[in-house]
Motif scaffolding. Structure first.
Motif, short mmCIF file in Angstrom:
data_model
loop_
_atom_site.label_atom_id
_atom_site.label_comp_id
_atom_site.label_asym_id
_atom_site.label_seq_id
_atom_site.Cartn_x
_atom_site.Cartn_y
_atom_site.Cartn_z
N PRO A 1 35.74 42.46 45.38
CA PRO A 1 36.45 43.30 44.41
C PRO A 1 37.18 44.48 45.06
O PRO A 1 38.30 44.81 44.69
N ARG B 1 40.95 43.24 34.93
CA ARG B 1 40.88 42.04 35.77
C ARG B 1 39.55 41.32 35.67
O ARG B 1 39.39 40.27 36.29
N TYR B 2 38.57 41.88 34.99
CA TYR B 2 37.27 41.22 34.88
C TYR B 2 36.85 41.13 33.42
O TYR B 2 37.32 41.91 32.59
N ASP B 3 35.97 40.21 33.18
CA ASP B 3 35.47 40.04 31.82
C ASP B 3 34.36 41.03 31.55
O ASP B 3 33.22 40.65 31.31
N ARG C 1 34.87 45.37 26.79
CA ARG C 1 36.07 45.80 27.51
C ARG C 1 36.97 46.69 26.65
O ARG C 1 37.31 47.80 27.02
N GLY D 1 38.25 36.38 39.65
CA GLY D 1 37.10 37.24 39.87
C GLY D 1 35.79 36.63 39.46
O GLY D 1 34.78 36.86 40.09
N ARG D 2 35.80 35.80 38.40
CA ARG D 2 34.50 35.27 38.00
C ARG D 2 34.43 33.78 38.28
O ARG D 2 33.51 33.11 37.89
N GLN E 1 45.27 37.02 42.04
CA GLN E 1 43.91 37.46 42.32
C GLN E 1 43.04 36.27 42.76
O GLN E 1 42.24 36.39 43.67
N VAL F 1 32.08 46.32 40.43
CA VAL F 1 33.11 46.46 39.42
C VAL F 1 32.60 47.30 38.24
O VAL F 1 33.34 48.08 37.65
N VAL G 1 29.65 40.01 36.12
CA VAL G 1 30.66 40.88 36.69
C VAL G 1 30.03 41.55 37.90
O VAL G 1 28.92 42.05 37.80
N ALA H 1 38.96 47.34 36.82
CA ALA H 1 37.77 46.62 36.35
C ALA H 1 37.98 46.10 34.93
O ALA H 1 37.62 44.98 34.61
#
Lengths: 315, 300
Positions: free
Chosen positions: B204, B122-124, B128, A19-20, B194, A36, A32, B119
């Protein structure tokens, strides 16, 4: 700030997550995608609106006197001071503690017992598990009515007792101040044991059979195996069961409300039922809020420890 | 009691070799089997008796119960109690109300929760873990602290005494738990899957709908079964935000049935059967998922 945290975190996390990796040249993008962010914000907003914001108001309202019509009137700790002299509150508090100990303790013990009995995969075990588990899916309201029929003066329980020659013990179980609370605990237990059993079954399944093999080689008795292998191995499940039980106990409302409304004469009153009737029947919303805060304070330790454990597992 | 008394018998069964040789040991194994089945059987019967009683009571006639007593053997069979509960007791409407609340609530809260879990897992995302725990903490709050403010909030929004109020609060209250469970599940999906989608140019939204959601299906199924029973069985929120009789879900309607048909036990029992049927069906149909769901949340 947000970027900084993300960048800092990445330095410590070795492998990249998807994703990144797309944007940016040599360095991986820290951003991000906005979409998201919306993915998180939308649910958070729903929860904030219906849970967090009302919860804050709940704490504030506990410091007020309010009939729900005119404006709330700030009275500081007045509601809490009133509790000290409120005998119904004392009963409700005592009953809640009793409920925690009896409903909580027995459902843990019986659930563990049932799990030990039904842990082995053998013929028929599926049926037995399903039988114990079936009540878990009923609403507590339906459960309550089922048991109310059993408790009737001419119901099955009294009928059976007379049949066994215990006729002198027959009773109007729900109408007697001395038995009402216990009579309400039984249906609650009937419904909860299967749930606790499932949690313990999963825990027992996770124990390495080699431990028992080794213990047997060493000549450990069955009790020693249980004491020195099963119980310690179940420690994390125990913690979960304990939190589930305490939170469930403090939330318990339906079954009491449906069976006795907290009566007769408040003898089966829990904090939760007292809070409800104070707020929505006596329309003393400030005092009701203060009772809710007491429930929160009792639950707080569990909530906090649950969150601490979740925090450790979140990664 | 019988549970603890018979518990050692399982341990006895445990000793039995997988394929017992015809030897003195098989006698012991047989003994263990008999003890196991009598213990577990007795326990199951004890657990099933109340269900049997309510099923029998629901099919008896009022006159039968009145003349022979509630605890006697049945002398009649009729479905009249069901008809009375269903039509005159308003259970039909109440069941429709319950489904009108439960189904959208389950779908919407799982949609929202899966988005947040996606979200967060799966994402930074910045903060979080804090966000995740904040959401979970909302579900752990005792609902009592929310009742009064939510009641007043729905009045202000003009949705008081409507099913929307109930749907809203059920979503808000449940979503945190679902996020927590789904997050744990999605976190375990390997990042390479992913990354492959990203390389193929997926955004996304596509990753969420085409990659992660299909992979999270087992957890979603488990949560669906679990959430449905929770929401369907709720009483407290319903009697807090609803007032009119004709909007009440089945749990609340069961209570008014109890008040309306005092001592007409055939009608009350029939009402309980109707109220329990949907969740029993869900349980029987999704038994595996259902049980998995209970464990998902607790034992990780």
């Amino acid at each position: 700030m947000a970027v900084l945290t993300a960048a800092g975190r990445r330095a410590t996390e070795g492998a990249g997550r998807g994703g990144r990796t797309t944007r940016g040249g040599g360095r991986r993008a820290t951003r991000v995608p906005p979409a998201v962010l919306a993915f998180v914000l939308l649910p958070l907003l729903a929860e904030g609106f219906f849970v967090f914001w009302p919860a804050l108001q709940g704490f504030y309202l506990s410091l007020t006197k309010w009939d729900g019509v005119s404006a709330p009137q700030f009275i500081g700790l007045g509601n809490y001071r009133e509790m000290i002299h409120d005998t119904v509150f004392h009963t409700a508090m005592l009953d809640t503690v009793l409920w925690l100990a009896l409903f909580g303790g027995l459902s843990a013990l019986l659930g563990l017992g049932a799990a030990l009995l039904l842990q082995q995969e053998r013929r028929g075990v599926g049926f037995y598990r399903a039988a114990l588990f079936l009540p878990v899916v009923f609403s507590l309201t339906a459960t309550a009515l089922v048991w109310q029929a059993m408790y009737q003066p001419d119901g099955l329980i009294n009928k059976t007792m007379s049949g066994l020659g215990l006729g002198s013990l027959t009773h109007a179980w729900l109408a007697d101040q001395d038995t009402a609370l216990y009579a309400v605990i039984v249906p609650a237990l009937w419904r909860q044991v299967g749930y606790v059993m499932v949690l313990y079954l999963a825990g027992l399944k996770g124990i390495d059979p080699a431990l028992y093999e080794a213990a047997k080689v060493d000549g450990a008795s069955r009790w020693q195996q249980f004491r020195h292998i099963t119980l310690p191995q179940l420690r994390s499940v125990n913690a979960v069961v304990l939190s589930v039980i305490i939170i469930d106990s403090l939330r318990s409302f339906d079954v009491v409300w449906a069976l006795t409304h907290g009566g007769p004469y408040h003898s089966s009153e829990l904090l939760s039922t007292y809070m409800y009737s104070t707020a929505f029947q006596s329309l003393r919303l400030g005092y009701g809020s203060a009772l809710a805060v007491v429930i929160f304070v009792l639950a707080f330790g569990v909530i906090a420890s649950y969150l601490v454990r979740a925090f450790k597992e979140a990664d | 009691m019988s549970v603890t008394d018979t518990a050692p018998d399982t341990a006895a069964g445990q000793d039995a070799p997988p394929a017992p040789r015809r030897s003195p040991r098989s006698a012991r194994a047989l003994w263990g089997t008999v003890a196991f089945h009598s213990g577990a059987g007795l326990l199951s019967v004890l657990w099933l008796v109340p269900i049997a009683v309510v099923l029998i009571t629901a099919t008896r006639s009022f006159d039968d119960i009145a003349s022979h007593g509630l605890g006697s053997m049945p002398h009649s069979f009729t479905l009249g109690g069901f008809r009375q509960a269903w039509v005159d007791g308003g259970q039909q409407q109440a069941l429709v109300n319950s489904l009108l609340v439960s189904i959208p609530t389950v779908l919407l809260s799982l949609l929202l929760a899966s988005m947040a879990a996606f979200a967060l897992s799966r994402y930074d995302m910045p903060f979080r873990r804090a966000l995740l725990l904040l959401m979970l903490s909302g579900n752990l709050l005792p609902p009592q602290i929310l009742l009064i403010p939510v009641d007043k909030l729905s009045e202000k929004l003009g949705i008081y005494d409507s099913l929307y109020a109930l749907i809203g609060v059920q979503i808000g209250f449940g979503v945190g738990f679902y996020v927590f469970v789904l997050h744990g599940f999605m976190r375990a999906i390997p990042p390479e899957i992913q990354q492959a989608a990203v390389i193929d140019g997926a955004g996304p939204w596509q990753i969420y709908t085409r990659v992660i959601m299909p992979l999270a299906r087992p957890a979603l199924a488990a949560l669906t079964a679990l959430a449905f029973t929770w929401i369907f069985n709720d009483l407290l929120w319903a009697i807090t935000v609803l007032r009119s009789e004709e909007k009440m879900p089945i749990t609340a309607s069961l209570l008014s049935l109890q008040g309306q048909y005092v001592s007409q036990w055939n009608v009350i029992a029939a009402g309980s059967v109707i109220a329990a049927a949907p969740t029993v069906i869900v349980f029987l149909r999704f038994q595996r998922h259902f049980v998995a769901g209970l464990n998902l949340g607790a034992v990780k």
